[in-house]
Scaffold this motif. Structure first.
Motif, short mmCIF file in Angstrom:
data_model
loop_
_atom_site.label_atom_id
_atom_site.label_comp_id
_atom_site.label_asym_id
_atom_site.label_seq_id
_atom_site.Cartn_x
_atom_site.Cartn_y
_atom_site.Cartn_z
N LEU A 1 -18.06 -22.13 -0.92
CA LEU A 1 -18.91 -21.44 0.07
C LEU A 1 -18.23 -20.18 0.59
CD1 LEU A 1 -20.34 -24.48 2.08
CD2 LEU A 1 -21.55 -23.05 0.41
N THR A 2 -16.92 -20.26 0.85
CA THR A 2 -16.22 -19.06 1.30
C THR A 2 -16.17 -18.03 0.18
OG1 THR A 2 -14.12 -20.18 0.78
CG2 THR A 2 -14.80 -20.16 3.09
N ALA A 3 -16.06 -18.49 -1.07
CA ALA A 3 -16.06 -17.55 -2.21
C ALA A 3 -17.37 -16.78 -2.26
CB ALA A 3 -15.84 -18.31 -3.53
N THR B 1 -16.69 -8.40 0.54
CA THR B 1 -15.77 -7.53 -0.20
C THR B 1 -16.46 -6.24 -0.61
OG1 THR B 1 -14.66 -9.51 -1.01
CG2 THR B 1 -14.13 -7.46 -2.12
N ILE B 2 -17.75 -6.36 -0.98
CA ILE B 2 -18.51 -5.16 -1.37
C ILE B 2 -18.65 -4.21 -0.17
CG2 ILE B 2 -20.81 -4.37 -2.11
CD1 ILE B 2 -20.90 -6.93 -3.89
N MET C 1 -17.70 -6.92 13.85
CA MET C 1 -18.18 -8.26 13.49
C MET C 1 -17.97 -8.55 12.01
SD MET C 1 -21.49 -9.34 15.68
CE MET C 1 -22.39 -7.80 15.60
N LEU C 2 -18.27 -7.53 11.17
CA LEU C 2 -18.08 -7.74 9.73
C LEU C 2 -16.59 -7.92 9.41
CD1 LEU C 2 -20.70 -5.26 8.25
CD2 LEU C 2 -20.68 -7.73 7.96
N LEU D 1 -7.76 -7.53 -6.00
CA LEU D 1 -8.98 -7.89 -5.27
C LEU D 1 -10.20 -7.87 -6.19
CD1 LEU D 1 -10.34 -8.62 -2.61
CD2 LEU D 1 -10.36 -6.21 -2.00
N PHE D 2 -10.35 -6.79 -6.97
CA PHE D 2 -11.51 -6.70 -7.87
C PHE D 2 -11.45 -7.76 -8.97
CE2 PHE D 2 -12.15 -2.18 -6.40
CZ PHE D 2 -13.37 -2.44 -5.82
#
Lengths: 122, 132
Positions: free
Chosen positions: A24-26, A33-34, A62-63, B78-79
């Motif tokens: 779920l965290t993945a 990350t994007i 917040m992000l 990271l990527f």
């Protein structure tokens, strides 16, 4: 398990929870990350004022806090798996596990403090 | 026989390295590398919170050639971990287990990670050139 043998060490009920939270965290880390990488690239070489203004904006704060919370949870579980696999049972295993957890929890707290300080303009 | 001197069964070194096994261990290696990368992010955030003086020191270190090499490694790790992580999630959903698919997705992860790293640095360096 052969008859008469002792049950294997480790907790059976906790394994599935570990597996699920890692996934779920993945999944949550994909959009985070994007958002994170282009944001950091955009901030490269910027002044202190520009960086603080960016991180002080509520959405960014917040992000960033979400990214930190989810990343440190994912990191905690991932490093736990790696230590389980490579550091043999015994004192070194327990010591490495405790050191890792102190490091990850300490990094998480320090990063939340920094983001909160900037977000609330302290 | 004493416990420490028992013969060991053949281990990893007897196998030819393959894309599958290499990417598998690289996922863990990049995971550990990202732990170090997070330490950098935390330091950078604390420096930003501490004020313009400490922040200038942090920016100076990250902007040096050594800092840039470390950041290049951080961004690639990271990527890679992101792309290979998505590959793992697809497997968890039960897709892509045929051997040709496993190799195709593996090479795709390598190529896409390199392309994304290049794109992020092209964007970052352009923004730096833009000033302020």
């Amino acid at each position: 398990m052969s008859p008469g043998s002792a049950p294997p060490p480790g907790s059976a009920p906790q394994g599935a929870g570990h597996w699920w939270v890692q996934r779920l965290t993945a999944i949550a880390l994909v959009p985070l990350t994007i958002w994170f990488v282009p944001s950091m690239a955009m901030l490269a070489g910027k002044s202190h004022g520009a960086v603080v203004a960016w991180l002080g904006a509520p959405l960014n704060a917040m992000l960033m806090a979400s990214l930190l919370a989810v990343t440190f949870t994912h990191l905690w579980l991932g490093l736990e798996s790696i230590i389980e696999d490579y550091v043999h049972a015994g004192r070194r295993h327990i010591g490495t596990m405790i050191a890792m957890k102190i490091a990850v929890a300490g990094m998480a707290l320090a990063s939340f403090f920094a983001v909160a300080k900037i977000a609330f303009g302290g | 026989m004493p416990k420490g001197k028992r013969p060991l069964s053949p281990h990893l070194q007897v196998y030819r390295p393959q894309l599958t096994s290499t990417l598998s261990i690289f996922h863990r290696i990049t995971g550990v590398a990202l732990f170090a990368g997070m330490a950098l992010l935390v330091t950078w955030l604390l420096a930003a919170g501490a004020g313009p003086g400490p922040f200038a020191v942090a920016q100076g270190l990250l902007g040096s050639w050594f800092g840039m090499v470390v950041l290049l490694g951080f961004s690639f790790a990271l990527f890679f971990h992101l792309c290979n992580g998505v590959r793992h999630l697809v497997w968890d959903a039960g897709w892509g287990f045929e051997l040709p698919q496993v190799y195709a997705s593996g090479w795709a992860v390598v190529v896409v990670s390199v392309l994304l790293t290049g794109a992020a640095w092209a964007y970052g360096l352009t923004m730096m050139g833009g000033g302020s």
